[in-house]
Motif scaffolding. Structure first.
Motif, PDB file in Angstrom:
ATOM      1  N   CYS A 218      -2.646   8.170   7.781  1.00 17.73           N
ATOM      2  CA  CYS A 218      -3.387   8.670   6.617  1.00 17.73           C
ATOM      3  C   CYS A 218      -4.861   8.304   6.760  1.00 17.73           C
ATOM      4  O   CYS A 218      -5.206   7.282   7.351  1.00 17.73           O
ATOM      5  CB  CYS A 218      -2.800   8.032   5.356  1.00 17.73           C
ATOM      6  N   CYS A 223      -4.229   3.467   1.543  1.00 18.64           N
ATOM      7  CA  CYS A 223      -2.819   3.819   1.765  1.00 18.64           C
ATOM      8  C   CYS A 223      -2.216   2.957   2.872  1.00 18.64           C
ATOM      9  O   CYS A 223      -2.877   2.619   3.846  1.00 18.64           O
ATOM     10  CB  CYS A 223      -2.748   5.306   2.144  1.00 18.64           C
ATOM     11  N   CYS A 245      -0.797   6.249  -0.815  1.00 17.52           N
ATOM     12  CA  CYS A 245      -1.671   7.125  -1.594  1.00 17.52           C
ATOM     13  C   CYS A 245      -0.768   8.111  -2.351  1.00 17.52           C
ATOM     14  O   CYS A 245       0.428   8.213  -2.070  1.00 17.52           O
ATOM     15  CB  CYS A 245      -2.656   7.855  -0.688  1.00 17.52           C
ATOM     16  N   HIS A 248       1.184  10.617  -0.126  1.00 13.31           N
ATOM     17  CA  HIS A 248       2.293  10.061   0.642  1.00 13.31           C
ATOM     18  C   HIS A 248       3.408   9.516  -0.242  1.00 13.31           C
ATOM     19  O   HIS A 248       4.559   9.476   0.174  1.00 13.31           O
ATOM     20  CB  HIS A 248       1.788   9.027   1.650  1.00 13.31           C
TER      21      HIS A 248
HETATM   22 ZN    ZN Z   1      -1.602   8.253   2.513  1.00 13.05          ZN
END
Ligand code: ZN
Length: 257
Positions: A218, A223, A245, A248
């Motif tokens: 990411c 994240c 995040c 995700h």
């Molecule tokens: Zn992410």
């Protein structure tokens, strides 16, 4: 999910990995069977040690060239000693070559798409990057099997620039480097660092997401799937934040369904 079972293989030289903790962590997220296994090299033969020694990287600026190991190097692999803590002594291994050697050790009946194998190692895995034509240390070699390198987690993301500056200044003055290490303590992961266990949770998620979705890391530094270039970013995403995040988290929810 493609995965119906996850096998986690011990690296006995790094107790901070704490595979029973990782098993618990993954069990709370994924509804798949998870098993902790002994280090797969425990059952390997002498020719495996030879094959592993062949994966060593000596020229940082050349793509992989197969190395012809000496007797001593093969014996080193058999004993699996790693002189950690001294960066200059760290041996580099081509991660994809090592992955091939380890894949061959998986019993045929378990070499299946739905069984996800994760090997932990104290060896520094590296991959050759065609963007800048050199090898880089990697914490994670993704695919099935995946390899998570504890030395890669500690060595691949860089320490603060000021740390290296202070080291050089002190080195020039002939001052002991321990005072520099003490000054920056906590801002980066060290060998035997108790935080390693929490950081590894994030790398396990990265390995599983990569296998399930085919998407690499990411871009969001908040994240847990972020691929950090600096230790401070690693500590931020894996220790301080410990979150995915939004995007995700959504992917994860879909995977779990
Ligand atoms: Zn992410």
């Amino acid at each position: 999910m493609k995965i119906s079972k996850i096998l986690l293989y011990e690296e006995p030289t790094v107790p901070q990995i704490n595979l029973n903790h990782q098993k618990e962590f993954l069990s709370e997220i994924f509804n798949v069977e998870i098993e902790v296994r002994e280090n797969i090299l425990k059952f390997s033969r002498r020719d495996t040690s030879y094959s592993i020694a062949k994966c060593k990287v000596f020229k940082l600026r050349k793509d992989f060239q197969e190395h012809t190991p000496t007797q001593e190097e093969v014996e080193f692999e058999e004993s699996n000693i790693q002189d950690t803590g001294n960066t200059e002594n760290i041996i580099m291994y081509d991660g994809f070559q090592l992955q091939k050697v380890l894949t061959e050790l998986i019993p045929e009946k378990e070499n299946r798409q739905d069984i996800f194998h994760v090997f932990f190692t104290n060896k520094l895995t590296c991959t050759f990057d065609y963007n800048d034509y050199r090898y880089h240390g990697r914490a994670l070699i993704g695919a099935n099997p995946s390899i998570i390198s504890t030395t890669g987690i500690i060595e691949a993301p860089a320490k603060p620039k000021e740390y290296y500056m202070d080291l050089m200044v002190n080195f020039a003055k002939g001052v002991n480097v321990d005072s520099v290490k003490e000054k920056y303590k906590g801002t980066y992961l060290e060998y035997n660092d108790p935080r390693l266990s929490t950081v590894i949770e994030g790398y396990l998620l990265q390995a599983i997401f990569y296998y399930e979705t085919g998407e690499p890391f990411c871009q969001d530094s908040e994240c847990r799937l972020f691929n950090p270039h600096w230790q401070k970013d690693l500590i931020h995403s894996q220790i301080e934040q410990q979150k995915l995040c939004q995007k995700h988290q959504h992917t994860l929810n879909q995977l779990r369904n």
